[in-house]
Scaffold this active site. Structure first.
Site, PDB file in Angstrom:
ATOM      1  N   CYS A  12      37.325  29.514  39.828  1.00 27.84           N
ATOM      2  CA  CYS A  12      36.352  30.377  39.183  1.00 27.84           C
ATOM      3  C   CYS A  12      35.015  30.056  39.845  1.00 27.84           C
ATOM      4  CB  CYS A  12      36.314  30.089  37.687  1.00 27.84           C
ATOM      5  SG  CYS A  12      35.684  31.455  36.715  1.00 27.84           S
ATOM      6  N   CYS A  88      38.470  34.539  37.919  1.00 26.51           N
ATOM      7  CA  CYS A  88      37.292  35.368  37.692  1.00 26.51           C
ATOM      8  C   CYS A  88      37.103  36.290  38.879  1.00 26.51           C
ATOM      9  CB  CYS A  88      36.053  34.533  37.402  1.00 26.51           C
ATOM     10  SG  CYS A  88      35.257  33.761  38.806  1.00 26.51           S
ATOM     11  N   CYS A  96      37.074  32.363  50.424  1.00 18.33           N
ATOM     12  CA  CYS A  96      37.597  31.051  50.034  1.00 18.33           C
ATOM     13  C   CYS A  96      37.815  30.194  51.268  1.00 18.33           C
ATOM     14  CB  CYS A  96      38.937  31.197  49.309  1.00 18.33           C
ATOM     15  SG  CYS A  96      38.822  31.994  47.718  1.00 18.33           S
TER      16      CYS A  96
END
Length: 173
Positions: A12, A88, A96
């Site tokens: 998140c 989220c 990422c």
């Protein structure tokens, strides 16, 4: 030969509520079969007291949780993840790190309970709802025959889990 233990990372942005609750649920419900972790792209530094209160009310341990960066899980020596789930929409849209081992990934977005304005009861109700949505997803995940399912089928199952009740607009896809 013993059954494999899978490493699962919940992501998140702030790593203060949803990802922490998901980690706690899987740690408890998947003990012996899963190692659960959580992190954030921009960790807040704090864990939501309401998230901890809700976890405690359902009998989940809350003792050692802290908000941490996802970079810690992309460094040499970090546990290699088998699964990475964003919970989220903001984290799902960010770039990422490259996860060693190329884990299976899915977006299980639910609305941020911390964004709810109102009375303390209304805020806590949002966290209870988020907990319920996460618990349902994790229950569906832990019921999958992980040792015998091929990668394509796994990805389809993980995507469908993310579209369960309470899915954010992005997760409904």
């Amino acid at each position: 030969m013993s059954d494999p233990v899978f490493n699962v990372l919940f992501l998140c942005t702030g790593n203060s509520a949803r990802s922490i609750m998901a980690e706690a649920i899987l740690r408890h419900d998947g003990v012996g079969r899963f190692n659960a972790f959580s992190a954030g792209s921009q960790p807040s530094g704090d864990v939501s007291p309401i998230a901890l209160k809700v976890l405690e009310s359902y009998g989940y341990p809350t003792g050692d949780f802290h908000s941490k960066t996802w970079d810690a899980f992309a460094e040499p020596g970090a546990p290699q993840m088998d699964f990475v789930f964003t919970v989220c929409d903001t984290a799902a849209g960010e770039a990422c790190p490259v996860w060693p081992g190329h884990p299976a990934t899915a977006h299980w977005g639910i609305e941020d309970p911390k964004a709810v304005k109102g009375t303390e009861i209304e805020k806590e109700a949002a966290f209870v709802e988020a907990f319920r949505f996460l618990k349902n997803r994790i229950s569906a995940f832990t019921a999958l025959p992980l040792e015998s399912i091929d990668r394509l089928a796994m990805n389809q199952h993980l995507t469908e889990i993310g579209r369960q009740e309470g899915a954010s607009a992005r997760a409904k896809g």
